[in-house]
Scaffold this motif. Structure first.
Motif, PDB file in Angstrom:
ATOM      1  N   TYR A  20       0.826  -1.203   0.000  1.00 16.22           N
ATOM      2  CA  TYR A  20       0.000   0.000   0.000  1.00 16.22           C
ATOM      3  C   TYR A  20       0.866   1.261   0.000  1.00 16.22           C
ATOM      4  N   ALA A  28      -5.499  -0.755   5.795  1.00 21.82           N
ATOM      5  CA  ALA A  28      -6.030  -0.483   4.456  1.00 21.82           C
ATOM      6  C   ALA A  28      -6.621  -1.739   3.816  1.00 21.82           C
ATOM      7  N   ASP A  38      -9.591   6.229   1.598  1.00 23.84           N
ATOM      8  CA  ASP A  38     -10.020   5.093   0.784  1.00 23.84           C
ATOM      9  C   ASP A  38     -11.550   5.029   0.706  1.00 23.84           C
ATOM     10  N   ALA A  72     -10.659  -2.313   2.707  1.00 21.53           N
ATOM     11  CA  ALA A  72     -11.148  -2.756   1.397  1.00 21.53           C
ATOM     12  C   ALA A  72     -12.227  -3.828   1.564  1.00 21.53           C
ATOM     13  N   ALA A  86      -5.952   1.672  -4.226  1.00 24.72           N
ATOM     14  CA  ALA A  86      -7.067   1.950  -3.320  1.00 24.72           C
ATOM     15  C   ALA A  86      -8.384   1.637  -4.006  1.00 24.72           C
ATOM     16  N   GLU A 114      -3.610  13.013  -3.430  1.00 19.99           N
ATOM     17  CA  GLU A 114      -3.419  11.566  -3.502  1.00 19.99           C
ATOM     18  C   GLU A 114      -3.534  11.032  -4.925  1.00 19.99           C
TER      19      GLU A 114
END
Length: 841
Positions: A493, A761, A789, A765, A500, A835
């Motif tokens: 990540y 992260a 995210d 998800a 993402a 980002e």
């Protein structure tokens, strides 16, 4: 051996797999990894606990209560302080001002240079220092009086206690300094469409109704009217309603018959009243937290005190001002505005006054600025600490550490970015760098990629969770970890190798809720359209009004509409679009239970089919109840199924020791002899959700429930872990998993408050996949989030701001992630642009 490092050899606590590790000192070190990988076990339960034990031992204090963690050796440890996510306080009398001592300094300031008006002559009475005692003594709460310098009339003397809502000298007499009063909500006590004889009083069983109806009729006859027990409560006269709700001895009823004495006995008609009886029982059991919470939900409502308006102080104290500002007004200023007011005070006070208050103002200014620096500048001093989030409580303690000046310490911080907007995270990183630059080692348990990138050293624990974790898969600088391939999910990540999640691109849709004119707290007559059948995320800096709008306005209004219960919603003009919904489910971070016997298995309802499966394997010898640790029959009776015994230590707190009879396994030998797929019931409770899934994969009632727990990122959680030890984020995901198991009944709106709290992260998800599936099945999901995210993956964003506190409460931007990213005034949009911009899948 290097003296500038902490050396850990052979750490084996919980799921740690003989970990050997070297941690550089006087650096910002971030420990990361999937949820349940062993980060907290290594940082808090091993390093911090052993540091505490060694420190106590060096003072000659007995350390029998502080057992050595399962580790071969730890050398190079410094004295440590942990800043975890436990709430600052549960007392309703505790506020941000009291726990930080800022309000204490304000009380001293007001007692020294406060000005009020004499009730006798109407002239301004000068500050205390000009004519008598300066009010410095905190213990001098019983204030006397001094003569008015103009007319000689006695004027109450100002002492610090005069401004304390926790002391009689300052507390409002009507609410005793709480700022609110508990009142019965009569609408929730009865079904107004039914008569009393037909069961209108919701808390009365049939026999109690049969007993009370004749008493009500005799009471009415005593006063010369009739009580119609068959008439719907909504159609009763004022006299009849006041009799039913408040009883014959209440002022509300006696005002109808001022010259009539109440009946002397129940037989003669002495009826207590439904609401009056509820308030009496509530007062009698006020120390019982569970009963108090249950009663408040069933029929009580909190209202601002009518006498002080929620200010907590008596009128005389509220009238004292320092250059036009009362202490109540000062306590209601956001901390960043209070800092500005303090900065201007030097120019406003006279030289004589400054002589008295300079040290006080200097300390005040330093304490307030530290709080602003850690990202809570939007909070006010009057905010009760029970209402603070775990992250806010943690940052209050972090601000106190900044003022300690200690060096050579080991600070262990547990996810300090919880609840922070990315813009506020930068400030927090600066605070951690300042602690490091004082010569301290700052060890942070964290998932936030910005914090990882700002670290001097990163330790990645993994590769998975539970028994699949507990190893060091990567360590080094952020760049070195990002370059690590193989088992390091964090490295993937950090480097961008794992992308993402992206928005599904559903847009705004046709159906929507419209909240009109919201004015609660800092909301500025806000009107906002919330699309339904979509994943919608509210964003904005901490304190910008997101939780106020969704939890205090929308959620409370929904409770009133769909359940006819709950506290009054925050001030607003109205909400349109309810016809598009059948129910609203709010999943917050409140504990799932205050009982230590409740756990993930019992709360998720997976334990019932597990016990039935074990009973079936016993050949009929044992019932499912024998496999419960909550009831006699199969549990160990020495510890009553707790696995531990509480040993009272006279003048010391009780100590929990492993039960010698069952050795912590909670059950008797006969029950433990029964095995399912090679595992006994104690081993199943000790297993994680992911491990139990493999055991019960062929048992659908268990597998489906455990599968939902794994889907929301709780695969690492032991089935038997007490519910009282779960973090706020874990409790919320446990509720979400249970809610997912309910049969869909119409169109549901789910409200979630920062559901990614504590998630890596990769776990985020998985959670997003669950939320997207809810939307795909026709439901609506609204989240409050700072996680980029989740923000990128949302269909629609509503960004509040532009800042927190009084500088927030307005709509800054709304639209798809791409549209919000293009709004220059949006701080959230700025981070989306930084980002690499949002995208759609």
């Amino acid at each position: 051996m290097d003296d500038d490092c902490i050396h850990v050899n052979g750490a084996r606590l919980h799921n740690l797999q003989n970990v050997t590790l070297t941690i550089p000192k006087k650096k910002l070190v971030v420990m990361t990894g999937l949820s349940g990988s062993g980060k907290s076990t290594l940082a808090l339960d091993t390093l911090h606990r052993e540091s505490h034990r060694q420190y106590m031992e060096s003072w000659g204090v007995p350390t029998a209560r502080h057992s050595r963690p399962s580790v071969d050796s730890i050398t190079g440890l410094s004295p440590s302080i942990s800043v975890d996510q436990h709430p600052t306080g549960h007392s309703p009398r505790s506020t941000v001002g009291t726990v930080t001592d800022v309000y204490t300094y304000l009380r001293l300031l007001w007692s020294r240079i406060g000005v009020r008006v004499c009730a006798g002559c109407g002239e301004r009475v000068p500050p205390a220092h000009t004519y008598g005692d300066d009010g410095y003594d905190e213990n001098d709460v019983e204030a006397g009086s001094v003569p008015c310098p103009h007319c000689g009339a006695p004027v109450p003397e100002l002492v610090m206690g005069s401004f304390s809502f926790n002391k009689p000298a300052g507390a409002c007499p009507a609410c005793t300094g709480l700022g609110e009063v508990i009142r019965p909500d009569v609408r929730r006590l009865v079904d107004g469409r039914r008569g009393v004889a037909d069961g209108a009083v919701l808390g009365w069983p049939a026999k109690l109704t049969e007993h009370n109806v004749p008493v009500l009729r005799r009471a009415a006859a005593h006063y010369g009217f009739t009580f119609e027990a068959d008439t719907p409560v909504d159609q009763l006269t004022d006299q009849q309603r006041d009799l039913l709700f408040h009883g014959v001895e209440s002022e509300k009823f006696r005002r109808h018959f001022p010259g009539v004495r109440p009946p002397a006995t129940v037989t003669a008609g002495r009826f207590e009243g439904v609401a009056t009886a509820l308030m009496r029982r509530y007062a009698e059991r006020i120390q019982d937290a569970e009963y108090r919470e249950r009663t408040e939900k069933q029929g009580l409502v909190k209202q601002a005190c009518g006498e002080c308006g929620g200010a907590r102080l008596r009128a005389e104290s509220r009238a004292v001002t320092v250059h036009g500002l009362s202490i109540v007004e000062a306590a209601r200023l956001p901390l960043d505005e209070l800092a500005q007011w303090l900065g201007q005070l030097r120019e406003k006070v006279s030289p004589d006054e400054w002589l008295f208050v300079e040290p006080v103002v200097a300390d005040l200014d330093e304490r307030v600025r530290r709080l602003v620096d850690v990202g809570v500048g939007y909070l006010t001093l009057e905010q009760p600490t029970p209402s603070l989030s775990a992250g806010e409580s943690q940052r209050l303690r972090l601000a106190a550490l900044l003022g300690s000046g200690l060096t050579g310490m080991l600070y262990v911080l547990d996810e300090p970015t919880i609840g922070l907007h990315p813009a506020d995270t930068a400030r927090l990183i600066d605070v951690m760098h300042r602690l490091r630059d004082l010569g301290n080692t700052v060890l942070v348990i964290e998932h936030d990629l910005d914090v990882l990138r700002a670290a001097d050293h990163v330790v990645d624990v993994g590769p998975g969770a539970g028994r699949d974790g507990g190893r060091i898969v990567a360590q080094g600088t952020p760049e070195e970890v990002a370059a690590t391939e193989g088992d390091s999910v964090t490295g993937a990540y950090l480097s961008g190798r794992l992308p993402a999640p992206l928005s599904m691109g559903r847009g705004s849709g046709e159906r929507a809720l419209l909240i009109r004119g919201a004015r609660a707290h800092n909301l500025k007559d806000l009107t906002v359209r919330i699309p339904l059948d979509r994943l919608v995320t509210f964003t904005g800096p901490s304190g910008s009004g997101k939780s106020t709008l969704l939890l205090e306005v929308l959620d409370r209004a929904a409770r009133r509409r769909f359940r006819g219960a709950g506290d009054p919603p925050g001030e607003h003009d109205g909400i349109d679009g309810w016809q598009h919904l059948d129910k609203v489910v709010t999943i917050d971070q409140e504990p799932v239970s205050r009982l230590p016997r409740s756990n993930a298995a019992t709360y998720s309802e997976a334990f019932t089919p597990i016990r039935e499966a074990f009973a079936a394997r016993s050949g009929g010898r044992l019932s499912p109840g024998a496999f419960s640790f909550n009831v006699p029959g199969g549990r160990c009776e020495r510890c009553e199924g707790a696995g531990v015994l509480s040993v009272h230590m006279h003048f010391l707190p009780p100590v929990d020791v492993t039960c010698p009879a069952c050795r912590g396994r909670r059950f008797g030998p006969e029950v433990l002899a029964v095995r399912y797929e090679g595992h006994d019931i104690a081993e199943v409770l000790a297993a994680t959700v992911a491990e139990a899934l493999t055991v019960f994969q062929d048992l659908p009632p268990v597998a489906t429930r455990l599968g939902r727990l794994a889907d929301v990122g709780l695969g690492y959680l032991p089935l038997g872990q007490p519910a009282t030890t779960l973090s706020g984020g874990e409790a919320q995901r446990l509720k979400l998993a249970k809610e997912l198991g309910r049969r869909a009944s119409g169109r549901t709106l789910y409200l979630l408050d920062e559901p990614t709290t504590g998630l890596h992260a990769a776990d985020t998800a998985r959670l997003l996949d669950v939320l997207q599936r809810l939307v795909d099945t026709g439901h609506s999901v609204i989240t409050i989030e700072h996680n980029l995210d989740v923000i990128r993956a949302s269909d629609w964003l509503i960004d509040l701001g532009p800042e927190g506190g009084t500088a927030g409460g307005t709509l800054v931007a709304e639209g798809t992630p791409q549209e919000v990213a293009a709004v220059g005034a949006s701080r959230t949009g700025g981070f989306l642009r930084r980002e690499g911009g949002p995208g759609t899948g």
